[in-house]
Each structure stands twice: as structure tokens, then as C-alpha cells.
Motif scaffolding. Structure first.
Motif, PDB file in Angstrom:
ATOM      1  N   ARG A   1       0.815  -1.216   0.000  1.00  0.00           N
ATOM      2  CA  ARG A   1       0.000   0.000   0.000  1.00  0.00           C
ATOM      3  C   ARG A   1       0.850   1.269   0.000  1.00  0.00           C
ATOM      4  N   THR A   2       2.035   1.183  -0.593  1.00  0.00           N
ATOM      5  CA  THR A   2       2.949   2.330  -0.573  1.00  0.00           C
ATOM      6  C   THR A   2       2.764   3.272  -1.753  1.00  0.00           C
ATOM      7  N   GLY A   3       2.160   2.784  -2.826  1.00  0.00           N
ATOM      8  CA  GLY A   3       2.117   3.577  -4.045  1.00  0.00           C
ATOM      9  C   GLY A   3       3.406   3.499  -4.840  1.00  0.00           C
ATOM     10  N   LEU A   4       4.346   2.649  -4.421  1.00  0.00           N
ATOM     11  CA  LEU A   4       5.580   2.452  -5.169  1.00  0.00           C
ATOM     12  C   LEU A   4       5.318   1.540  -6.366  1.00  0.00           C
ATOM     13  N   PRO A   5       6.113   1.653  -7.431  1.00  0.00           N
ATOM     14  CA  PRO A   5       5.871   0.828  -8.626  1.00  0.00           C
ATOM     15  C   PRO A   5       6.180  -0.640  -8.373  1.00  0.00           C
TER      16      PRO A   5
END
Length: 490
Positions: A139-143
Motif C-alpha cells: 500500500r505504498t504507491g511504489l511501482p
């Protein structure tokens, strides 16, 4: 002298007949069986279509008892699959990384709400503010993987084309450095699968413990669980003995995926059905270190929630806690039913998914378990097979039938008439397209080559108005053909 149509016909027939001997054949699950015969029969009943599989290694946990079976072949030589046959397991170790977080949190070494930067002070990039819990639950929004440069794109695209290792050179420093270029996206807080995020979590936990990730995993989880066959491979020459050989739907054998920085995301890990059954049994029973990771905490879809690494999905009145894995030539699935304590491990050595098999063995109806997804969408894999198989030969035929032609143009077209079918053979999905179509495409190439040879003496070397442009064009085209051929043969 024979007329050109006769020459083309004879050459095409010869090429087509020769192609029958080397035409692509999709892997197929053979009748060979080891281990528990009843379980093997259950697995075969769960397999909707044996096409696309070569070998399967399965463990079923039922009533606290573990049964294992091997089906099909582990390699091209027809050696049998057994319970202790090592398979590349892809993303399955992500659950181990999530369990490491839960275990370390229970020991007071970290807190799930600690930030990445506080746990791993060397991380100073924009992603330093995400929490360990966000990393563990995607849930980090990292790719999914960092593709911040042209070099990254070229590396991944070339590896996919050449059946190579897309994680080559991705060590711990490269993983840490990725946080300098990637900040949490606008979708932070929503589940978005990220290999980078899980790799950062595992490396942060290891750095906080003052050791390497493999050492931390061995000490905290693998050794207590007795998982002696789950190992990290850091060198292509050090893959486990007696291992399964991976395969794509074209039958091609890909390179193993290795990248020490991404070990917490599963890259480089091999295991066996018997060894992973220890993990599944202990987690289902609630006795594994870090078992709290299995608890669903955040919504993914309407039917699926995620804990730390583990997903939990509802199928009718059943809830299955699970994770899967996939590399270029392997698929894996582990799962268990919390209500019954039953669990399953399914390992396959092709790029065809094994999730439906695992779900069926856990009692999920076939219509809910779904069907195995191909590595590429069926239309894409079939399109690649047909396009590359025929475009070279048809283009050459069109070229040599031109009234005006020179040798350089004919030579370039002839080279591609050979390269294109090779590409179709190696890259196409031959589970979606009949393999006998490939010799037909080769027949077109053979006919075109025969006509090119027939006309060769009458052709000028370079008939272009601007000769140097023709030379440059043919040189570039030939170089590309050589590069693609080298990639196929590497």
C-alpha cells in the motif's frame, strides 16, 4: 531449366517437411507419477487441460497429515518430478518477508508503523516516509519494479525477449538507490502490488537486525520451521541439483531469476513441495513464527483482503489464505483454508498458472477456481506465433517477385526470412496455435530463398539511386537480425 514456380514449390515442400522435425511443441503433462497415487489422481482430475504443463509437484495437508505427489517430467530428459524436486518459486517468499515483520514486531525489534527511513537509515529518498506495514501490504504507491531510466526499460524488455534474467545486477545497493528516484504515488493507501516495496521491507528488517536478508530469514523462520530445502541462489551455476527445468509455452528454457536485492520479494529462491508444506502446515495451525502476518487487515478487492504478505480471498462460503509466484518458466501456489486447516502446495515448471489446481484441491468448485492464465494474453501469444512465422517468408516472396531488385535487398530479405520463423518458434504461444503451422511458414521462407537463389546471377549488387543509403539500410537490418539471433541462442 526448371521454371521458377516449380523451383519454389519443390523448395517449399522440402523446407516444410524439414520443419516438421523441429516444429514447436508446447510442454505437456505426461502420465509419469511418483508419490501418493491417490493424490496424483486428484491432481489430474483438477487439471482442466494437461497442455502447457510439463511437471507438477504437489503437497496436500489434510487433517494434519501431509501427502505428496509428483506428476510429469522435471526436465526435457523425462526425469520424474518428486516431492523433493527443487522448483523456482517466484513471489511465494513474500509471505516469509511479511512473517518476518510480524515476528520482529512481536519481539519488539520494530513496530509496523515505523517508517522505512527510521528502520533503514541509509534510505533517504522520497520513499523513506512509508511504513513497514504499508510495505508488507503493498500500500505504498511504489511501482511494481523501478523503471526510472531508459537503461531499466531496455534491461527488462531484453530479458523478457531473450528469456533472460530481468533482475540481473539488482543488488541491495540498487534497491536502496531506487528510493531516490521513486516517491509514493497518489494511490498510497490502496493495494498495488510492488516487488520493490517488499524488497525494501526485507532489506530494511535485515539492516535493522545487523545482518543480511538470507541470514535473517534462515535464523528467524526457515530453521525453526525445518525448511532446509528452501534456498537462495545467487549464481546461475549454483542452482540446486536435481532441480526442475523451467519452460515457456514455446518450449524454450529461460534463465533463472537472480537478484540479491530482490530476495525478500522472492527473486532467487528455490524450494520443494515438501518443504513449503512445512510452512503452510505451521501457518494454518497458528504455530509458525510471525503467524500474525496471515491476518487480513486491508481491503484489496470485494472478495480479497491482505495481511502482511498473505492474501485472503472468499470463494462462496470458503476463505482461502494464499500467495502465488511466477517467473519466466515456473509457477507456484500455496494456500490454506483457515476453517478446516487444510492446505496445499502446487509447483509447476512452465509459465502456465497452477492456482486453479490448488483451489480445486482445497475444495473450491471448478467454476469458482477459474482457469489457468497464460503468460501472455492468448491473442498476443497467438499473434506473435503467426506473425513471426509467416511474415519473413511472405515478405521475401514479395521481394524476389519484384521486376526490379538488387542483391543487397534480396540478401536482407533472405536473412529475415530465416530470423522471423526462429522468433515465432521461440516467442509464440504454441498452446494457442497449432504447431504444424510453423512448418507451413518455413515452407514460405524456403520457397522465397529458392527464388532468390534462382534470380541471383541476373541481379545487380546495388541498384539504389543513392547507393550508400541502401548499404546503410541493409547493414542496420542485418545487425538487428544478428542481435536477435544471438539473444535466441544465448
Amino acid at each position: 531449366m526448371r521454371k521458377p514456380p516449380v523451383i519454389a514449390l519443390v523448395a517449399g515442400i522440402v523446407a516444410g517437411l524439414a520443419g516438421l522435425g523441429v516444429m514447436p511443441r508446447e510442454p505437456r503433462l505426461t502420465a509419469q507419477t511418483t508419490g501418493d497415487a491417490n493424490l496424483a489422481a486428484e491432481v489430474r482430475a483438477a487439471v482442466a487441460d494437461p497442455g502447457g504443463y510439463r511437471g507438477l509437484s504437489v503437497a496436500l495437508i489434510d487433517g494434519g497429515q501431509v501427502r505428496t505427489a509428483g506428476l510429469g517430467d522435471r526436465d526435457r530428459d523425462g526425469n520424474p518430478v518428486e516431492a523433493d524436486t527443487p522448483f523456482e518459486i517466484g513471489s511465494v517468499p513474500k509471505v516469509l518477508t511479511g512473517m518476518l515483520l510480524a515476528h520482529q514486531a512481536s519481539a519488539g525489534a520494530v513496530r509496523p508503523d515505523d517508517t522505512l527511513g527510521a528502520t533503514w537509515p541509509e534510505v533517504t529518498g522520497p520513499a523513506h516516509e512509508v511504513t513497514l506495514a504499508e510495505l508488507a501490504s503493498h500500500r505504498t504507491g511504489l511501482p511494481r519494479v523501478p523503471l526510472g531510466s531508459v537503461r531499466d526499460w531496455v534491461r527488462v524488455l531484453w530479458a523478457n525477449f531473450a528469456a533472460g534474467n530481468p533482475y540481473a545486477g539488482q543488488d541491495v545497493d540498487r534497491v536502496r538507490a531506487a528510493t531516490d528516484d521513486h516517491r509514493p504515488g497518489d494511490d498510497r493507501g490502496r493495494v498495488g502490488y510492488s516487488n520493490l516495496g517488499m524488497a525494501l521491507l526485507g532489506q530494511a528488517l535485515a539492516a535493522n537486525a545487523g545482518t543480511g536478508y538470507p541470514e535473517l530469514l534462515d535464523r528467524e523462520l526457515l530453521t525453526p520451521l525445518g525448511m532446509t530445502a528452501t534456498v537462495q541462489v545467487t549464481d546461475p551455476d549454483a542452482v540446486p541439483a536435481g532441480r526442475a527445468e523451467g519452460a515457456r509455452s514455446s518450449g524454450r528454457t529461460p534463465d533463472p531469476w537472480i537478484g540479491a536485492g530482490y530476495a525478500p520479494a522472492g527473486i532467487g529462491y528455490w524450494s520443494t513441495a515438501a518443504d513449503l508444506a512445512r510452512l503452510v502446515s505451521a501457518t494454518a495451525a497458528g504455530t509458525a513464527p510471525g503467524v500474525d502476518a496471515r491476518e487480513p487487515r486491508f481491503d484489496d478487492t470485494e472478495r480479497t483482503r491482505i495481511g502482511y504478505g498473505w492474501f485472503t480471498t472468499r470463494y462462496g462460503d470458503r476463505e482461502i489464505t494464499w500467495h502465488n509466484g511466477a517467473t519466466s518458466g515456473f509457477h507456484s501456489y500455496i494456500g490454506f483454508d483457515r476453517a478446516t486447516g487444510n492446505g496445499v502446495v502446487v509447483l509447476g515448471n512452465t509459465d502456465k498458472g497452477v492456482e486453479p489446481i490448488g483451489l480445486r484441491l482445497l475444495g473450491v468448485p471448478r467454476e469458482q477456481a477459474g482457469t489457468a492464465s497464460p503468460a501472455l494474453p492468448t491473442w498476443a501469444g497467438a499473434g506473435i506465433a503467426l506473425l513471426f512465422t509467416f511474415i519473413g517468408g511472405l515478405s521475401l516472396l514479395g521481394t524476389v517477385l519484384r521486376p526490379t531488385l538488387d542483391r543487397l535487398t534480396a540478401l536482407a530479405a533472405a536473412v529475415w526470412a530465416l530470423v522471423y520463423p526462429a522468433l515465432g518458434h521461440q516467442l509464440g504461444d504454441w498452446s494457442a496455435v497449432p504447431g504444424w503451422l510453423w512448418p507451413v511458414g518455413l515452407a514460405a521462407s524456403g520457397a522465397g530463398l529458392a527464388l532468390a537463389v534462382h534470380r541471383w546471377r541476373e541481379l545487380p549488387v546495388n541498384g539504389a539511386t543513392v547507393p550508400w543509403r541502401r548499404v546503410a539500410s541493409v547493414t542496420a537490418s542485418s545487425a538487428a537480425a544478428v542481435a536477435l539471433t544471438a539473444a535466441l541462442l544465448s
